[in-house]
Write a protein that holds these residues in place. Structure first.
Motif, mmCIF file in Angstrom:
data_model
loop_
_atom_site.group_PDB
_atom_site.id
_atom_site.type_symbol
_atom_site.label_atom_id
_atom_site.label_comp_id
_atom_site.label_asym_id
_atom_site.label_seq_id
_atom_site.Cartn_x
_atom_site.Cartn_y
_atom_site.Cartn_z
ATOM 1 N N VAL A 30 -8.726 -27.832 -7.250
ATOM 2 C CA VAL A 30 -7.883 -28.918 -6.739
ATOM 3 C C VAL A 30 -7.866 -30.064 -7.744
ATOM 4 O O VAL A 30 -6.816 -30.650 -8.013
ATOM 5 C CB VAL A 30 -8.390 -29.420 -5.365
ATOM 6 N N PRO A 37 -1.266 -25.126 -1.755
ATOM 7 C CA PRO A 37 -2.257 -24.391 -0.973
ATOM 8 C C PRO A 37 -2.177 -22.877 -1.178
ATOM 9 O O PRO A 37 -3.194 -22.197 -1.164
ATOM 10 C CB PRO A 37 -1.950 -24.775 0.475
ATOM 11 N N VAL A 65 -9.941 -23.162 2.334
ATOM 12 C CA VAL A 65 -9.077 -23.748 1.304
ATOM 13 C C VAL A 65 -8.396 -24.998 1.845
ATOM 14 O O VAL A 65 -8.328 -26.029 1.169
ATOM 15 C CB VAL A 65 -8.038 -22.719 0.794
ATOM 16 N N GLY A 66 -7.902 -24.937 3.071
ATOM 17 C CA GLY A 66 -7.249 -26.092 3.677
ATOM 18 C C GLY A 66 -8.180 -27.282 3.821
ATOM 19 O O GLY A 66 -7.819 -28.419 3.501
ATOM 20 N N ARG A 69 -9.110 -28.635 0.243
ATOM 21 C CA ARG A 69 -7.949 -29.275 -0.390
ATOM 22 C C ARG A 69 -7.692 -30.646 0.229
ATOM 23 O O ARG A 69 -7.476 -31.632 -0.490
ATOM 24 C CB ARG A 69 -6.722 -28.390 -0.243
ATOM 25 N N THR A 70 -7.743 -30.734 1.544
ATOM 26 C CA THR A 70 -7.527 -32.012 2.236
ATOM 27 C C THR A 70 -8.608 -33.022 1.847
ATOM 28 O O THR A 70 -8.296 -34.174 1.544
ATOM 29 C CB THR A 70 -7.521 -31.799 3.759
#
Length: 76
Positions: A30, A37, A65-66, A69-70
């Motif tokens: 990231v 995504p 991953v979500g 990433r957030t």
């Protein structure tokens, strides 16, 4: 078809075993790329497969991953 007693399956690393390492890998991706995504998910799954990690499905890596990433985008 594999059975629970199959030594090859029993000795392989599970998804939970590499959770922290995968989180660190995704977080690093990231920071250095502007991929979305889907690209991050594809890289994460490729890494899991390359390391022969047993995955229970694709939902857990997708959620991981979500989350990562957030969290990383909030820091940037």
């Amino acid at each position: 078809m594999s059975t629970p007693g199959d030594p090859e399956v029993a000795e392989g690393p599970g998804f939970e075993d590499g959770d922290l390492a995968l989180r660190e890998y995704v977080a690093g991706r990231v920071r250095v790329s502007n991929g979305g995504p889907r690209a991050l998910f594809d890289r994460a799954v490729t890494r899991l497969l390359r390391n022969r990690v047993l995955m229970p499905g694709l939902t857990q890596p997708a959620q991981l991953v979500g989350e990562v990433r957030t969290g990383e985008q909030a820091l940037i």
